[in-house]
Motif scaffolding. Structure first.
Motif, PDB file in Angstrom:
ATOM      1  N   GLN A 220       0.927  -1.285  -0.035  1.00  0.00           N
ATOM      2  CA  GLN A 220      -0.201  -0.048   0.098  1.00  0.00           C
ATOM      3  C   GLN A 220       0.872   1.188  -0.026  1.00  0.00           C
ATOM      4  O   GLN A 220       0.647   2.013  -0.906  1.00  0.00           O
ATOM      5  CB  GLN A 220      -0.796  -0.065   1.066  1.00  0.00           C
ATOM      6  CG  GLN A 220      -1.850   1.287   1.187  1.00  0.00           C
ATOM      7  CD  GLN A 220      -2.667   1.390   0.061  1.00  0.00           C
ATOM      8  OE1 GLN A 220      -3.229   0.326  -0.260  1.00  0.00           O
ATOM      9  NE2 GLN A 220      -3.040   2.736  -0.105  1.00  0.00           N
ATOM     10  N   SER A 221       1.909   1.351   0.663  1.00  0.00           N
ATOM     11  CA  SER A 221       2.889   2.434   0.852  1.00  0.00           C
ATOM     12  C   SER A 221       3.392   2.605  -0.417  1.00  0.00           C
ATOM     13  O   SER A 221       3.532   3.858  -1.022  1.00  0.00           O
ATOM     14  CB  SER A 221       3.888   2.118   1.886  1.00  0.00           C
ATOM     15  OG  SER A 221       3.338   2.127   3.081  1.00  0.00           O
ATOM     16  N   VAL A 222       3.797   1.487  -1.158  1.00  0.00           N
ATOM     17  CA  VAL A 222       4.456   1.596  -2.301  1.00  0.00           C
ATOM     18  C   VAL A 222       3.794   2.156  -3.602  1.00  0.00           C
ATOM     19  O   VAL A 222       3.901   3.004  -4.193  1.00  0.00           O
ATOM     20  CB  VAL A 222       5.111   0.255  -2.831  1.00  0.00           C
ATOM     21  CG1 VAL A 222       5.543   0.137  -4.286  1.00  0.00           C
ATOM     22  CG2 VAL A 222       6.350  -0.255  -1.938  1.00  0.00           C
ATOM     23  N   ARG A 223       2.434   1.775  -3.549  1.00  0.00           N
ATOM     24  CA  ARG A 223       1.475   2.244  -4.525  1.00  0.00           C
ATOM     25  C   ARG A 223       1.170   3.757  -4.193  1.00  0.00           C
ATOM     26  O   ARG A 223       0.981   4.373  -5.272  1.00  0.00           O
ATOM     27  CB  ARG A 223       0.187   1.419  -4.407  1.00  0.00           C
ATOM     28  CG  ARG A 223       0.328  -0.134  -4.967  1.00  0.00           C
ATOM     29  CD  ARG A 223      -1.253  -0.595  -5.155  1.00  0.00           C
ATOM     30  NE  ARG A 223      -1.786  -0.712  -3.627  1.00  0.00           N
ATOM     31  CZ  ARG A 223      -1.630  -1.934  -3.151  1.00  0.00           C
ATOM     32  NH1 ARG A 223      -0.651  -2.931  -3.424  1.00  0.00           N
ATOM     33  NH2 ARG A 223      -2.019  -1.967  -1.735  1.00  0.00           N
ATOM     34  N   GLU A 224       1.155   3.922  -3.119  1.00  0.00           N
ATOM     35  CA  GLU A 224       0.922   5.417  -2.659  1.00  0.00           C
ATOM     36  C   GLU A 224       2.273   6.383  -3.364  1.00  0.00           C
ATOM     37  O   GLU A 224       1.850   7.544  -3.897  1.00  0.00           O
ATOM     38  CB  GLU A 224       0.685   5.630  -1.424  1.00  0.00           C
ATOM     39  CG  GLU A 224      -0.621   5.401  -0.809  1.00  0.00           C
ATOM     40  CD  GLU A 224      -0.682   5.377   0.814  1.00  0.00           C
ATOM     41  OE1 GLU A 224       0.235   5.891   1.252  1.00  0.00           O
ATOM     42  OE2 GLU A 224      -1.786   5.019   1.351  1.00  0.00           O
ATOM     43  N   PHE A 255      10.601   2.071  -7.543  1.00  0.00           N
ATOM     44  CA  PHE A 255       9.424   1.699  -6.639  1.00  0.00           C
ATOM     45  C   PHE A 255       8.368   0.500  -7.655  1.00  0.00           C
ATOM     46  O   PHE A 255       7.745  -0.312  -6.986  1.00  0.00           O
ATOM     47  CB  PHE A 255       8.384   2.958  -6.344  1.00  0.00           C
ATOM     48  CG  PHE A 255       8.628   3.640  -5.191  1.00  0.00           C
ATOM     49  CD1 PHE A 255       8.572   3.274  -3.947  1.00  0.00           C
ATOM     50  CD2 PHE A 255       9.470   4.804  -5.347  1.00  0.00           C
ATOM     51  CE1 PHE A 255       8.852   3.937  -2.853  1.00  0.00           C
ATOM     52  CE2 PHE A 255       9.971   5.525  -4.113  1.00  0.00           C
ATOM     53  CZ  PHE A 255       9.531   4.957  -2.914  1.00  0.00           C
ATOM     54  N   SER A 256       8.474   0.834  -8.888  1.00  0.00           N
ATOM     55  CA  SER A 256       7.905  -0.244  -9.564  1.00  0.00           C
ATOM     56  C   SER A 256       8.466  -1.663  -9.417  1.00  0.00           C
ATOM     57  O   SER A 256       7.656  -2.561  -9.301  1.00  0.00           O
ATOM     58  CB  SER A 256       7.968   0.195 -11.247  1.00  0.00           C
ATOM     59  OG  SER A 256       7.247   1.269 -11.455  1.00  0.00           O
ATOM     60  N   ASN A 257       9.739  -1.639  -9.102  1.00  0.00           N
ATOM     61  CA  ASN A 257      10.239  -3.034  -8.905  1.00  0.00           C
ATOM     62  C   ASN A 257       9.772  -3.405  -7.590  1.00  0.00           C
ATOM     63  O   ASN A 257       9.584  -4.904  -7.281  1.00  0.00           O
ATOM     64  CB  ASN A 257      11.806  -2.980  -8.875  1.00  0.00           C
ATOM     65  CG  ASN A 257      12.333  -2.703 -10.272  1.00  0.00           C
ATOM     66  OD1 ASN A 257      11.843  -3.363 -11.175  1.00  0.00           O
ATOM     67  ND2 ASN A 257      13.546  -2.174 -10.529  1.00  0.00           N
ATOM     68  N   LEU A 258       9.725  -2.558  -6.426  1.00  0.00           N
ATOM     69  CA  LEU A 258       9.148  -3.119  -5.323  1.00  0.00           C
ATOM     70  C   LEU A 258       7.801  -3.407  -5.287  1.00  0.00           C
ATOM     71  O   LEU A 258       7.538  -4.468  -4.850  1.00  0.00           O
ATOM     72  CB  LEU A 258       9.121  -1.950  -4.268  1.00  0.00           C
ATOM     73  CG  LEU A 258      10.667  -1.488  -3.893  1.00  0.00           C
ATOM     74  CD1 LEU A 258      10.588  -0.115  -3.156  1.00  0.00           C
ATOM     75  CD2 LEU A 258      11.275  -2.610  -3.015  1.00  0.00           C
ATOM     76  N   GLU A 259       7.166  -2.804  -6.381  1.00  0.00           N
ATOM     77  CA  GLU A 259       5.663  -3.079  -6.281  1.00  0.00           C
ATOM     78  C   GLU A 259       5.465  -4.599  -7.035  1.00  0.00           C
ATOM     79  O   GLU A 259       4.641  -5.506  -6.436  1.00  0.00           O
ATOM     80  CB  GLU A 259       4.901  -2.306  -7.156  1.00  0.00           C
ATOM     81  CG  GLU A 259       3.355  -2.584  -7.584  1.00  0.00           C
ATOM     82  CD  GLU A 259       2.648  -1.523  -8.140  1.00  0.00           C
ATOM     83  OE1 GLU A 259       1.442  -1.162  -8.128  1.00  0.00           O
ATOM     84  OE2 GLU A 259       3.247  -1.373  -9.610  1.00  0.00           O
ATOM     85  N   GLU A 260       6.522  -4.975  -7.888  1.00  0.00           N
ATOM     86  CA  GLU A 260       6.201  -6.454  -8.478  1.00  0.00           C
ATOM     87  C   GLU A 260       6.633  -7.491  -7.455  1.00  0.00           C
ATOM     88  O   GLU A 260       6.193  -8.627  -7.319  1.00  0.00           O
ATOM     89  CB  GLU A 260       7.236  -6.418  -9.628  1.00  0.00           C
ATOM     90  CG  GLU A 260       6.809  -5.544 -10.851  1.00  0.00           C
ATOM     91  CD  GLU A 260       5.547  -6.056 -11.443  1.00  0.00           C
ATOM     92  OE1 GLU A 260       5.401  -7.316 -11.228  1.00  0.00           O
ATOM     93  OE2 GLU A 260       4.750  -5.381 -11.665  1.00  0.00           O
TER      94      GLU A 260
END
Length: 270
Positions: A220-224, A255-260
């Motif tokens: 959730q934090s990453v998406r924000e 952050f996109s890598n973290l989301e994945e």
């Protein structure tokens, strides 16, 4: 500030986690990769084992090795290879025969959508499905080898364009390229060591946690953070502030890598 030896120790301690290792290594080094390709695919060789000349010519044009490509913002009026009449992007306006891809065609024009970072992805998907329905090679199985080859090239181009515009990161990279700004493969110099350490800490939390709830919270934090970066990049591109857009994009990649990674861990915990 982290010393070089301590950073090396971090890299060693996280050597089994590629994502963490990359972040650690990025604190003092950058990576450069080279890409190669084949001009003549097996699908184009057919029974003769030789590429159709017109198809090969179009393929070589579409995949030029020149790394300093110039992108056009509108299609050039050309003549149909079959009847000589004026052509459109995909088919001849007169004889309706499929045409070869236009050199360096603008992907936004290809999908007939506004050239903006905040594009309508639903409209993009709808246009993509329409194009693939008309360009798919199965529709040209009884046509000439030239038409079959052009169908393959056009279908591949539409796939590539769609995958580029569909995701925010690749869309932003492409929009910067249209303006002559290229984001190098190693983007580490564009972000601060403090930011890289922050990303590494988030990676460590994901690596260590066994709680699905905690992983979801991190997600959730990453998406924000990604939502905020999307808005900032859109504003920067609209103002023509390409340097700021480039710097923000470098952060977005991490952050996109973290989301994945969050998605992968949530899937594995099911």
């Amino acid at each position: 500030m982290q010393t070089l030896n301590s950073l090396r120790a971090l890299c060693w301690s996280h050597r089994r986690d590629p994502c963490l290792l990359n972040v650690c290594t990025a604190l003092y080094s950058s990576a450069v990769s080279e890409k190669t390709f084949n001009f003549c695919s097996k699908d184009m060789r057919r029974n003769t084992g030789v590429c159709d000349f017109k198809v090969l010519e179009a393929h070589m044009t579409l995949h030029s090795k020149n790394s300093t490509r110039n992108f056009c913002t509108s299609s050039t009026v050309r003549n149909c290879w079959s009847c000589g009449s004026s052509r459109q992007l995909f088919f001849c306006s007169s004889c309706k025969v499929i045409q070869p891809p236009i050199e360096n065609v603008n992907y936004f024009e290809l999908f007939n959508c506004d050239q903006t970072f905040a594009l309508d992805t639903q409209k993009l998907q709808q246009r993509y499905l329409e194009l693939q329905k008309s360009l798919h090679p199965d529709n040209f199985s009884l046509k000439s080898l030239t038409e079959q080859g052009y169908s393959e090239l056009q279908s591949a181009l539409v796939n590539k364009a769609y995958s580029t515009l569909q995701k925010p990161v690749t869309r932003a990279v492409y929009m910067l390229q249209l303006q002559g700004v290229h984001l190098e493969e190693g983007t580490d110099s564009m972000v601060s060591p403090a930011f890289l350490l922050e990303v590494m800490k988030v990676n460590e939390k994901l690596w260590e946690t066994q709680s699905r709830e905690e992983v979801a919270s991190i997600g959730q934090s990453v998406r924000e953070a990604l939502k905020d970066l999307n808005e900032q990049i859109n504003a920067a591109l609209n103002k023509g502030d390409l340097q700021s857009a480039k710097e923000l994009l470098a952060r977005m990649k991490y952050f996109s890598n973290l989301e994945e990674k969050v998605k992968e861990q949530l899937t594995e915990s099911l």
